[in-house]
Write an enzyme that holds these catalytic residues in place. Sequence first.
Site, PDB file in Angstrom:
ATOM      1  N   LYS A  22      -8.064   9.927   3.874  1.00 23.83           N
ATOM      2  CA  LYS A  22      -8.953   9.935   5.044  1.00 23.83           C
ATOM      3  C   LYS A  22      -9.627   8.572   5.216  1.00 23.83           C
ATOM      4  CE  LYS A  22     -13.273  11.694   4.617  1.00 23.83           C
ATOM      5  NZ  LYS A  22     -14.362  10.810   5.041  1.00 23.83           N
ATOM      6  N   ASN A  23     -10.213   8.068   4.141  1.00 22.50           N
ATOM      7  CA  ASN A  23     -11.030   6.856   4.262  1.00 22.50           C
ATOM      8  C   ASN A  23     -10.208   5.584   4.401  1.00 22.50           C
ATOM      9  OD1 ASN A  23     -13.250   8.426   4.271  1.00 22.50           O
ATOM     10  ND2 ASN A  23     -13.853   8.013   2.144  1.00 22.50           N
ATOM     11  N   ARG A  93     -19.626   9.245  11.046  1.00 22.32           N
ATOM     12  CA  ARG A  93     -20.182   7.898  10.921  1.00 22.32           C
ATOM     13  C   ARG A  93     -19.112   6.817  10.950  1.00 22.32           C
ATOM     14  NH1 ARG A  93     -25.143   7.298   9.015  1.00 22.32           N
ATOM     15  NH2 ARG A  93     -24.439   5.267   8.338  1.00 22.32           N
ATOM     16  N   CYS A 117     -28.035  10.732   7.676  1.00 18.52           N
ATOM     17  CA  CYS A 117     -27.062  11.800   7.478  1.00 18.52           C
ATOM     18  C   CYS A 117     -27.420  12.558   6.224  1.00 18.52           C
ATOM     19  CB  CYS A 117     -25.638  11.263   7.475  1.00 18.52           C
ATOM     20  SG  CYS A 117     -24.932  10.920   5.900  1.00 18.52           S
ATOM     21  N   ARG A 122     -28.143   5.727   5.039  1.00 20.43           N
ATOM     22  CA  ARG A 122     -26.924   5.042   5.464  1.00 20.43           C
ATOM     23  C   ARG A 122     -27.107   4.115   6.672  1.00 20.43           C
ATOM     24  NH1 ARG A 122     -22.048   9.244   5.151  1.00 20.43           N
ATOM     25  NH2 ARG A 122     -20.837   7.392   4.694  1.00 20.43           N
ATOM     26  N   PRO A 123     -27.905   3.082   6.525  1.00 22.99           N
ATOM     27  CA  PRO A 123     -28.052   2.120   7.621  1.00 22.99           C
ATOM     28  C   PRO A 123     -26.781   1.281   7.814  1.00 22.99           C
ATOM     29  CG  PRO A 123     -29.231   1.341   5.670  1.00 22.99           C
ATOM     30  CD  PRO A 123     -28.687   2.699   5.337  1.00 22.99           C
ATOM     31  N   VAL A 124     -26.715   0.530   8.913  1.00 30.82           N
ATOM     32  CA  VAL A 124     -25.549  -0.341   9.162  1.00 30.82           C
ATOM     33  C   VAL A 124     -25.981  -1.800   9.304  1.00 30.82           C
ATOM     34  CG1 VAL A 124     -23.982   1.397  10.137  1.00 30.82           C
ATOM     35  CG2 VAL A 124     -25.639   0.279  11.628  1.00 30.82           C
ATOM     36  N   ASP A 125     -27.104  -2.130   8.665  1.00 32.99           N
ATOM     37  CA  ASP A 125     -27.645  -3.490   8.790  1.00 32.99           C
ATOM     38  C   ASP A 125     -26.663  -4.564   8.314  1.00 32.99           C
ATOM     39  OD1 ASP A 125     -28.385  -2.094   6.285  1.00 32.99           O
ATOM     40  OD2 ASP A 125     -29.138  -4.052   5.694  1.00 32.99           O
ATOM     41  N   GLN A 126     -25.852  -4.251   7.305  1.00 32.66           N
ATOM     42  CA  GLN A 126     -24.930  -5.270   6.786  1.00 32.66           C
ATOM     43  C   GLN A 126     -23.785  -5.539   7.773  1.00 32.66           C
ATOM     44  OE1 GLN A 126     -25.679  -7.053   3.946  1.00 32.66           O
ATOM     45  NE2 GLN A 126     -27.546  -5.830   4.199  1.00 32.66           N
ATOM     46  N   ASP A 305     -17.830   9.766  -4.325  1.00 30.57           N
ATOM     47  CA  ASP A 305     -17.112  10.870  -3.672  1.00 30.57           C
ATOM     48  C   ASP A 305     -16.515  11.864  -4.681  1.00 30.57           C
ATOM     49  OD1 ASP A 305     -17.759   9.872  -1.217  1.00 30.57           O
ATOM     50  OD2 ASP A 305     -15.811   8.961  -0.823  1.00 30.57           O
ATOM     51  N   ILE A 327     -25.331   5.483  -5.458  1.00 28.83           N
ATOM     52  CA  ILE A 327     -24.902   4.968  -4.145  1.00 28.83           C
ATOM     53  C   ILE A 327     -25.706   5.601  -2.996  1.00 28.83           C
ATOM     54  CG2 ILE A 327     -22.935   4.629  -2.590  1.00 28.83           C
ATOM     55  CD1 ILE A 327     -22.526   3.205  -5.246  1.00 28.83           C
ATOM     56  N   ARG A 397     -13.154  18.597   7.620  1.00 29.04           N
ATOM     57  CA  ARG A 397     -13.264  17.208   8.065  1.00 29.04           C
ATOM     58  C   ARG A 397     -12.416  16.295   7.192  1.00 29.04           C
ATOM     59  NH1 ARG A 397     -18.966  14.732   8.513  1.00 29.04           N
ATOM     60  NH2 ARG A 397     -17.518  13.020   8.799  1.00 29.04           N
TER      61      ARG A 397
HETATM   62  N1  EPU Z   1     -25.648   0.503   3.118  1.00 29.16           N
HETATM   63  C1  EPU Z   1     -26.696  -0.227   3.624  1.00 29.16           C
HETATM   64  N2  EPU Z   1     -26.470  -1.020   4.721  1.00 29.16           N
HETATM   65  C2  EPU Z   1     -25.260  -1.098   5.326  1.00 29.16           C
HETATM   66  C3  EPU Z   1     -24.198  -0.344   4.806  1.00 29.16           C
HETATM   67  C4  EPU Z   1     -24.412   0.455   3.698  1.00 29.16           C
HETATM   68  O1  EPU Z   1     -27.810  -0.174   3.100  1.00 29.16           O
HETATM   69  O2  EPU Z   1     -25.139  -1.823   6.315  1.00 29.16           O
HETATM   70  C5  EPU Z   1     -25.845   1.354   1.927  1.00 29.16           C
HETATM   71  C6  EPU Z   1     -25.605   2.827   2.179  1.00 29.16           C
HETATM   72  O3  EPU Z   1     -26.742   3.459   2.707  1.00 29.16           O
HETATM   73  C7  EPU Z   1     -25.243   3.322   0.795  1.00 29.16           C
HETATM   74  C8  EPU Z   1     -24.469   2.128   0.203  1.00 29.16           C
HETATM   75  O4  EPU Z   1     -24.858   1.012   0.969  1.00 29.16           O
HETATM   76  O5  EPU Z   1     -26.398   3.563   0.048  1.00 29.16           O
HETATM   77  C9  EPU Z   1     -22.979   2.249   0.214  1.00 29.16           C
HETATM   78  O6  EPU Z   1     -22.533   2.694   1.483  1.00 29.16           O
HETATM   79  P1  EPU Z   1     -21.145   2.282   2.130  1.00 29.16           P
HETATM   80  O7  EPU Z   1     -21.410   1.469   3.334  1.00 29.16           O
HETATM   81  O8  EPU Z   1     -20.237   1.731   1.097  1.00 29.16           O
HETATM   82  O9  EPU Z   1     -20.603   3.695   2.594  1.00 29.16           O
HETATM   83  P2  EPU Z   1     -19.726   3.945   3.879  1.00 29.16           P
HETATM   84  O10 EPU Z   1     -18.857   2.773   4.077  1.00 29.16           O
HETATM   85  O11 EPU Z   1     -20.569   4.411   4.991  1.00 29.16           O
HETATM   86  C10 EPU Z   1     -17.649   4.967   2.646  1.00 29.16           C
HETATM   87  C11 EPU Z   1     -16.904   6.252   2.683  1.00 29.16           C
HETATM   88  C12 EPU Z   1     -17.762   7.343   2.059  1.00 29.16           C
HETATM   89  C13 EPU Z   1     -18.067   6.935   0.622  1.00 29.16           C
HETATM   90  C14 EPU Z   1     -18.760   5.565   0.603  1.00 29.16           C
HETATM   91  C15 EPU Z   1     -19.021   5.030  -0.786  1.00 29.16           C
HETATM   92  C16 EPU Z   1     -15.550   5.979   4.650  1.00 29.16           C
HETATM   93  C17 EPU Z   1     -15.226   6.388   6.037  1.00 29.16           C
HETATM   94  N3  EPU Z   1     -16.591   6.574   4.069  1.00 29.16           N
HETATM   95  O12 EPU Z   1     -18.835   5.164   3.404  1.00 29.16           O
HETATM   96  O13 EPU Z   1     -16.987   8.536   2.059  1.00 29.16           O
HETATM   97  O14 EPU Z   1     -18.905   7.883   0.013  1.00 29.16           O
HETATM   98  O15 EPU Z   1     -17.947   4.604   1.297  1.00 29.16           O
HETATM   99  O16 EPU Z   1     -17.845   4.904  -1.489  1.00 29.16           O
HETATM  100  O17 EPU Z   1     -14.845   5.162   4.078  1.00 29.16           O
HETATM  101  C18 EPU Z   1     -16.613  10.849   2.070  1.00 29.16           C
HETATM  102  O18 EPU Z   1     -15.406  10.615   2.230  1.00 29.16           O
HETATM  103  O19 EPU Z   1     -17.039  12.006   1.770  1.00 29.16           O
HETATM  104  C19 EPU Z   1     -17.580   9.764   2.200  1.00 29.16           C
HETATM  105  C20 EPU Z   1     -18.877   9.978   2.401  1.00 29.16           C
END
Ligand code: EPU
Length: 417
Positions: A22-23, A93, A117, A122-126, A305, A327, A397
Site C-alpha cells: 500500500k505505502n 492522508r 488523525c 501528523r503535521p506536514v511542515d517538513q 506499523d 514515531i 483500507r
Molecule cells: N512529521 C512531522 N512533520 C512532517 C512530517 C512528519 O512532524 O512534515 C512527524 C509525524 O507527525 C510523525 C513522524 O514525523 O510523528 C513520522 O511521520 P511520517 O511523515 O514518516 O509518516 P507518514 O509519511 O505520514 C508513512 C506511512 C505510515 C507509517 C509512517 C511511519 C504512508 C502512506 N504512510 O506515513 O503508514 O506509519 O510513514 O513509518 O506511507 C499505515 O500504513 O498504517 C501508516 C500509518
Amino acid sequence: MDKLLIRGGRPLEGSVRISGAKNSALPIMCAALLTEDPLALTNVPRLMDVRTMAKLLAQIGVEAGTQSDGRITLCASKVKNPEAPYELVKTMRASVLVLGPLLARCGRARVSLPGGCAIGQRPVDQHIKGLQAMGARIYVEHGYMIAAAQRLRGAHILMDLVTVTGTENLMMAAALAQGTTVLENAAREPEVVDLARCLAAMGARIEGAGTGTIRVEGVRTLGGAEHAVMPDRIETGTFLAAVTAAGGKVRLLGAAPDTLEATLDKLKEAGARIAATGDEIEIEMEGRPKSVSLRTAPYPGFATDMQAQFMALDAVASGTGVITETIFENRFMHALELQRLGADIAIQGNTAVVKGVERLQGANVMATDLRASASLVIAGLVAQGETLIERIYHLDRGYEELEKKFAALGAKIERVK
Ligand code: EPU
C-alpha cells in the site's frame, strides 16, 4: 457496517500470497502526475486507499485504465484541476503526496491540510519547508495549502526529522526541478526506494535512495514507464506475527524478506523458526511465544506499523514485553481493546508494559485504525471463543482480503455484513 467474526484457537497452516505494498503503491500512483505519458503499474493491491487515490487522481484529470489483476495504467496527459479537496484528504492522508508532483508539473497546487488523525498530530511542515526551499510560495487559506512556483529549483534540504511521505513528496518535486536537490536526513524506507526506482524508469536521475542522503538531478520532462510495486512488508509481518502467536506452519509467497530484518529478528526471539529464500518466507511455530521488547524507529529500525501486531503477540506470550512507540504520540489505542480480550497491559506515556497471559477470551472489540485492526485480528485468532471486531473499514483500507487469506490458512474467520 461490516464486522469480522473470529473463532480463535486454531493453528495456521498452508501458504499465502503477499500483495503489493500500500505505502509504495500510493506515492507511485502520484508519480503519474509528473508525466503526460502513461505509467503502467503491476502488483497494485486492491484496497480502499488505492481506490481513494485513483478517485483523487481522476478529479485532477488523470485517466485510469481499468484495474484488473493488480494492473493499473495512469495517464496524466492533461492536468485540469491541480487540487486535493478536504473530503478526500481527510479520509486518506497520503493524498498530500500530490502536492510535490502537482507543483513540479503545473507550477501550482491547492491541497487541503490533513489535520490531526487517530494515531497522532501528523503535521506536514517538513513537506512545506522543503518545497519552499525549492522556491515555492506556499500559504494556508481556508484550510488549504495554496502553492505556486515558476519552476522549482534544486536546493539543499535538511529535514528536521525523518518523514516517509515528506521524503517522497520532495523527491518527486525535485525530479522535475531545475538543478540538483540534496535531501539530508531522508527516510530510508524500502517504499522510498521503490518510488525512486519507478521515477528512474520514468527518466529521473536519483542517487542514494535507501540512504539518509538522496541526490536528485532535475530533468525537464519525465516519460512513461512500467513498474511492479514491491511486496507489502507490513502485510507480510502481520501474517508472520499471527503465526507466531497462534502456532502452525505457513509459507508466504511473493514477499521481500530483505525489507523485514527487524521484524524477523524479533519473531525469532519470540521462538519462531523462519527460513527465507528468494521471495518466499517459511515460518513454523510450536508452543507459546516468548515475550519480546521493542522500540519503534525509522527504517531499518522496528516499524511503527508493526507495533500493534507485536502487542497482540506479547499479550499471549510467556514473560513481560516492553513496547516503546517513538514515531506517533497516540498509537496505543489497540491496548484498550486488547484489554477487553483479557490482555494485561499497562501504559505510561509512550511505553506499554505487556504481561503475557495464558489465554485471551473472545469479546466484542472496535478497530480504531489500520494496524490496530490487524492486532485485534491476531488477538482474535488466539483468543478462546468468539471475537467480533467492529469498524473493519479501517482494515479494508490497507489489507487486501485479509479474512479470506486467514481463512485459507485454516482460521475460523468470516465477514458479517
Ligand atoms: N512529521 C512531522 N512533520 C512532517 C512530517 C512528519 O512532524 O512534515 C512527524 C509525524 O507527525 C510523525 C513522524 O514525523 O510523528 C513520522 O511521520 P511520517 O511523515 O514518516 O509518516 P507518514 O509519511 O505520514 C508513512 C506511512 C505510515 C507509517 C509512517 C511511519 C504512508 C502512506 N504512510 O506515513 O503508514 O506509519 O510513514 O513509518 O506511507 C499505515 O500504513 O498504517 C501508516 C500509518
